[in-house]
Design a protein around this motif. Sequence first.
Motif, short mmCIF file in Angstrom:
data_model
loop_
_atom_site.label_atom_id
_atom_site.label_comp_id
_atom_site.label_asym_id
_atom_site.label_seq_id
_atom_site.Cartn_x
_atom_site.Cartn_y
_atom_site.Cartn_z
N PRO A 1 40.10 39.55 89.05
CA PRO A 1 41.35 40.44 89.71
C PRO A 1 41.96 41.46 88.90
O PRO A 1 41.79 41.48 87.84
CB PRO A 1 42.50 39.21 89.70
CG PRO A 1 41.49 37.95 89.48
CD PRO A 1 40.46 38.48 88.77
N ILE B 1 45.29 43.39 88.09
CA ILE B 1 46.80 43.20 88.03
C ILE B 1 47.39 44.79 87.52
O ILE B 1 47.37 44.99 86.51
CB ILE B 1 47.18 42.07 87.26
CG1 ILE B 1 46.66 40.72 87.57
CG2 ILE B 1 48.73 41.93 87.34
CD1 ILE B 1 46.78 39.77 86.59
N CYS C 1 44.99 47.35 93.81
CA CYS C 1 45.04 46.31 92.91
C CYS C 1 45.12 44.80 93.68
O CYS C 1 45.79 44.88 94.90
CB CYS C 1 45.83 46.45 91.79
SG CYS C 1 45.55 47.92 90.69
N ASP C 2 44.80 43.72 93.06
CA ASP C 2 45.09 42.48 93.68
C ASP C 2 46.47 41.91 93.66
O ASP C 2 46.66 41.16 94.65
CB ASP C 2 43.88 41.46 93.03
CG ASP C 2 42.58 41.93 93.23
OD1 ASP C 2 41.96 42.21 94.32
OD2 ASP C 2 41.97 42.21 92.14
N MET C 3 46.98 42.16 92.63
CA MET C 3 48.46 41.84 92.46
C MET C 3 49.15 43.16 91.85
O MET C 3 48.66 43.89 90.99
CB MET C 3 48.21 40.62 91.42
CG MET C 3 47.77 39.27 92.09
SD MET C 3 47.54 37.96 90.83
CE MET C 3 45.77 38.32 90.36
N ARG C 4 50.50 42.83 91.81
CA ARG C 4 51.45 44.11 91.16
C ARG C 4 52.54 43.32 90.78
O ARG C 4 53.23 42.72 91.55
CB ARG C 4 51.68 44.77 92.44
CG ARG C 4 50.36 45.99 92.83
CD ARG C 4 50.80 46.74 94.01
NE ARG C 4 50.84 45.80 95.03
CZ ARG C 4 49.88 45.09 95.89
NH1 ARG C 4 48.61 45.35 95.31
NH2 ARG C 4 49.91 44.39 96.78
N VAL C 5 52.90 43.63 89.43
CA VAL C 5 54.23 43.14 88.88
C VAL C 5 55.12 44.47 88.46
O VAL C 5 54.55 45.56 88.10
CB VAL C 5 54.16 42.31 87.69
CG1 VAL C 5 53.18 40.97 88.22
CG2 VAL C 5 53.31 42.89 86.51
N ASP D 1 54.34 41.62 93.71
CA ASP D 1 54.60 39.94 93.62
C ASP D 1 55.59 39.57 92.97
O ASP D 1 55.97 38.41 93.01
CB ASP D 1 53.17 39.59 93.21
CG ASP D 1 52.06 40.34 94.33
OD1 ASP D 1 51.97 39.87 95.25
OD2 ASP D 1 51.15 40.89 93.59
N ALA E 1 51.85 40.72 83.32
CA ALA E 1 50.63 40.94 83.96
C ALA E 1 49.36 40.46 82.98
O ALA E 1 48.66 39.74 83.50
CB ALA E 1 50.44 42.55 84.13
N TRP F 1 49.63 36.43 83.58
CA TRP F 1 48.71 36.02 84.63
C TRP F 1 47.29 36.35 84.31
O TRP F 1 46.51 35.54 85.02
CB TRP F 1 49.49 37.30 85.92
CG TRP F 1 50.50 36.98 86.38
CD1 TRP F 1 51.73 36.15 85.79
CD2 TRP F 1 51.46 37.46 87.47
NE1 TRP F 1 52.68 36.01 86.88
CE2 TRP F 1 52.50 36.82 87.88
CE3 TRP F 1 50.75 38.48 88.77
CZ2 TRP F 1 53.42 37.09 88.82
CZ3 TRP F 1 51.82 38.58 89.49
CH2 TRP F 1 52.63 38.16 89.71
N ALA F 2 46.93 37.28 83.62
CA ALA F 2 45.39 37.68 83.43
C ALA F 2 45.02 36.25 82.53
O ALA F 2 43.82 35.94 82.88
CB ALA F 2 45.35 38.85 82.49
N LYS G 1 38.06 36.42 95.13
CA LYS G 1 38.14 38.11 95.19
C LYS G 1 37.56 38.76 96.32
O LYS G 1 37.94 39.30 97.29
CB LYS G 1 37.98 38.56 94.11
CG LYS G 1 38.62 40.12 94.09
CD LYS G 1 38.62 40.79 92.79
CE LYS G 1 38.88 42.25 93.35
NZ LYS G 1 38.95 43.04 92.10
#
Length: 200
Positions: free
Chosen positions: A38, A40, A58-62, A119, A132, A135-136, A151
């Motif tokens: 993923p 982030i 990207c797969d996720m965003r903060v 997110d 981020a 999360w990683a 993924k």
Amino acid sequence: SSGADLRDAREIVSEDDAARFSDAGEAICRRIEALPVPVIAALPGVAFGGGAELALACDMRVADAAARISFKQVRMAVTTSWGTLARLVSVVGYGTASRLLLTAHEVSAMEARVLRLVDHVTEQDGECLALALAWASNVELGSPSAMATMKSLLVESRRANYDRLRPHEREAFVATWTGTDHREAVAAYFERRAPTFGSP
């Protein structure tokens, strides 16, 4: 990222140059999606134009509370270019994608959270990178092979629309980038004035 550096982008004038520019950005976004882990995105500030397109790949965003997102392409008399249309519609839905793309609405971090563009929004500026990375760390607890497969399935879930729309998006970008309205928008940007666009 505020997107392309317009000083450099002024050198992209021919249809072939515009097509190469479109293909290069799309290749970067596809590589992000093809990674077996993923990706982030941490958004501490603005993500405008191409910056918003990259974040969306990207797969996720903060985001920090001060972050802002905008697909400002129409203000520069161009369209999205890097497979963004299918990605955006899959994330926020047709109506919201229409509003974001057609009005170039600048979205605050909190509104971006409501729209599912990001997110999570951190309470303090400067915290999004730490989040981020946290999360990683959680991602690392999973099986690498299962992670890569999951993924791949997630990316595949939107592939049909992407593959169908991408040629049209590329063609539209090349046409708008090489059009007179885009040249006018760039000139107006550097001359610090409002652009005067032609009729459709």
